[in-house]
Design a protein around this motif. Structure first.
Motif, PDB file in Angstrom:
ATOM      1  N   THR A  80       0.828  -1.205   0.000  1.00 10.55           N
ATOM      2  CA  THR A  80       0.000   0.000   0.000  1.00 10.55           C
ATOM      3  C   THR A  80       0.860   1.251   0.000  1.00 10.55           C
ATOM      4  O   THR A  80       0.577   2.222  -0.712  1.00 10.55           O
ATOM      5  CB  THR A  80      -0.931  -0.003   1.228  1.00 10.55           C
TER       6      THR A  80
ATOM      7  N   MET B 110      -6.660   4.256  -8.020  1.00  7.19           N
ATOM      8  CA  MET B 110      -6.434   4.791  -6.672  1.00  7.19           C
ATOM      9  C   MET B 110      -6.682   6.291  -6.625  1.00  7.19           C
ATOM     10  O   MET B 110      -7.316   6.793  -5.685  1.00  7.19           O
ATOM     11  CB  MET B 110      -5.011   4.473  -6.223  1.00  7.19           C
TER      12      MET B 110
ATOM     13  N   ALA C 274      -5.316   4.101  -2.346  1.00  3.85           N
ATOM     14  CA  ALA C 274      -4.393   2.961  -2.270  1.00  3.85           C
ATOM     15  C   ALA C 274      -4.821   1.985  -1.183  1.00  3.85           C
ATOM     16  O   ALA C 274      -4.762   0.758  -1.371  1.00  3.85           O
ATOM     17  CB  ALA C 274      -2.974   3.462  -2.006  1.00  3.85           C
ATOM     18  N   VAL C 275      -5.266   2.509  -0.049  1.00  2.00           N
ATOM     19  CA  VAL C 275      -5.726   1.657   1.049  1.00  2.00           C
ATOM     20  C   VAL C 275      -6.947   0.843   0.616  1.00  2.00           C
ATOM     21  O   VAL C 275      -7.022  -0.378   0.836  1.00  2.00           O
ATOM     22  CB  VAL C 275      -6.057   2.510   2.293  1.00  2.00           C
TER      23      VAL C 275
ATOM     24  N   PHE D 277      -5.957  -1.959  -2.013  1.00  2.00           N
ATOM     25  CA  PHE D 277      -5.279  -3.150  -1.507  1.00  2.00           C
ATOM     26  C   PHE D 277      -6.130  -3.898  -0.477  1.00  2.00           C
ATOM     27  O   PHE D 277      -5.977  -5.113  -0.327  1.00  2.00           O
ATOM     28  CB  PHE D 277      -3.912  -2.781  -0.942  1.00  2.00           C
ATOM     29  N   THR D 278      -7.031  -3.198   0.201  1.00  2.01           N
ATOM     30  CA  THR D 278      -7.985  -3.894   1.058  1.00  2.01           C
ATOM     31  C   THR D 278      -8.909  -4.762   0.212  1.00  2.01           C
ATOM     32  O   THR D 278      -9.164  -5.936   0.522  1.00  2.01           O
ATOM     33  CB  THR D 278      -8.811  -2.890   1.883  1.00  2.01           C
TER      34      THR D 278
END
Length: 378
Positions: free
Chosen positions: A12, A302, A318-319, A322-323
């Protein structure tokens, strides 16, 4: 579980840094870059090859960032005096060109030359050996300080929206929505930073090399975010926003629009080059196929998710990305047991495409973006 959280934190962080460069170019300046992966590729390979020649790792990473910035200068000089769609076309071509050149040329690795298609392995990685107890405690103290600064920054960020809401007595719908968004994002970030902090402390105490890399990447991301926020709020950043909205206005007041665009392209490229160095260190072995065009479009996702022209929004994007990636990799095979791995991969892309379509209808400016600064229609 600790190792997986550390891996996700590094991934991330790398792509937040990568996407911040794209956000500077597009979100703040309006430059359409569909070949952002070219800067990451140059940063990764330059860092690795210079480290093989005996350069210190951080010096190698800085050289990689400089080389990526020079690529931005070359692209800018060639295209930015033309219509903006030429930049989009050229960057796509440059991204693929660099990947194919690396794939088909021999690379200097130490005292020998190896075919690029074979990849580069066994290069030095920062903090890969276990440090002594004092240094581990120092690293844990740095992680604690970073955690405290992040929480304090989140509190101030939410507090500024709270004060705006109190000033207009909650009458403006936009102020209420912004306050609600900041509280929601703040809570998510607070929980995630707590999880990363706990995992990092465990990984640093019972030393894991990836925990050291995570700390280094977080420190670099924090520093870049801090300096970037200062830059985009400065007169320089306000000129970039003016260029994004209508470049004839800054031209009319005597600003050299061309060089401002070049500077934005170079700085965004340098940030992607640094992300490339961390990407190489995380993988421990790099191949040309690691730098597919898909990574550029992941960065676009993102930026659009979080809100263009908003650095916190880019990190949030980004968080979320990737989550979503971690959850679908974990749960989709259990739900759709009759699908192959290729079908599941395609299904995951379909889902995120659907999410983007819904977002564009419901909130086209992204989660934290401002509608009045929307650049999607340019």
């Amino acid at each position: 579980m600790v190792e997986y959280l550390i891996f996700l934190a590094i991934s991330t962080t790398i792509f937040a840094l990568f996407s911040l460069g794209l956000n500077l170019q597009w979100g703040y300046t309006g430059l359409i870059n569909f070949g952002h992966i070219a800067f990451m590729t140059l940063g990764a390979y330059t860092t690795v090859l210079f480290s093989f020649q005996g350069f210190p790792l951080l010096v190698s990473a800085v050289i990689g960032a400089v080389v990526a910035a020079l690529l931005g200068l070359i692209i800018g000089l060639a295209t930015l005096r033309l219509r903006e769609d030429y930049l989009a076309i050229v960057t796509i071509g440059v991204g693929e060109l660099i990947r194919l050149v690396v794939n088909n040329q021999e690379l200097p690795v130490g005292d020998s030359w190896i075919p690029g298609a074979f990849g580069v392995q066994s290069y030095p990685i920062p903090l890969s050996t276990e440090p002594n107890l004092f240094f581990r405690l120092l690293m844990m103290a740095l992680l604690t300080l970073l955690f405290a600064v992040t929480w304090f920054g989140l509190w101030r960020w939410i507090g500024s929206a709270q004060r705006s809401w109190q000033a207009d007595q909650g009458k403006k719908v936009s102020t209420r929505q912004e306050l609600a968004s900041r509280w929601g994002v703040g809570i998510v970030f607070a929980l995630l930073t707590a999880a990363i902090y706990i995992s990092g402390m465990i990984g640093l105490y019972d030393y894991q090399p990836k925990a050291g890399l995570m700390l280094l990447s977080l420190l670099v991301l924090g520093f870049v975010f801090w300096r970037l926020e200062i830059l985009v709020r400065s007169p320089w950043g306000r000129v970039l926003k003016a260029i994004r909205e209508d470049e004839e206005i800054p031209k009319a007041v005597g600003k050299d629009v061309f060089w401002y665009k070049v500077q934005s392209l170079m700085l965004g490229g340098a940030m992607a080059g640094i992300a490339g160095a961390f990407f190489a260190w995380q993988l421990s072995a790099i191949y040309p196929d690691n730098f597919q065009p898909q990574l550029t479009f992941d960065a676009w996702i993102m930026v659009i998710l979080g809100g263009s022209g908003n650095n916190i929004g880019t990190i949030l994007g980004a968080v979320i990305f990737f989550t979503y990636d971690a959850m679908t990799r974990e749960f989709l095979p259990k739900i759709f047991t009759n699908l192959s791995s290729d079908q599941l991969g395609a299904f995951r892309i379909m889902i995120i495409g659907l999410i983007l379509m819904i977002l564009m209808i419901w909130r086209p400016q992204g989660i934290l973006g401002k509608k009045e600064e929307l650049t999607l229609g340019k």
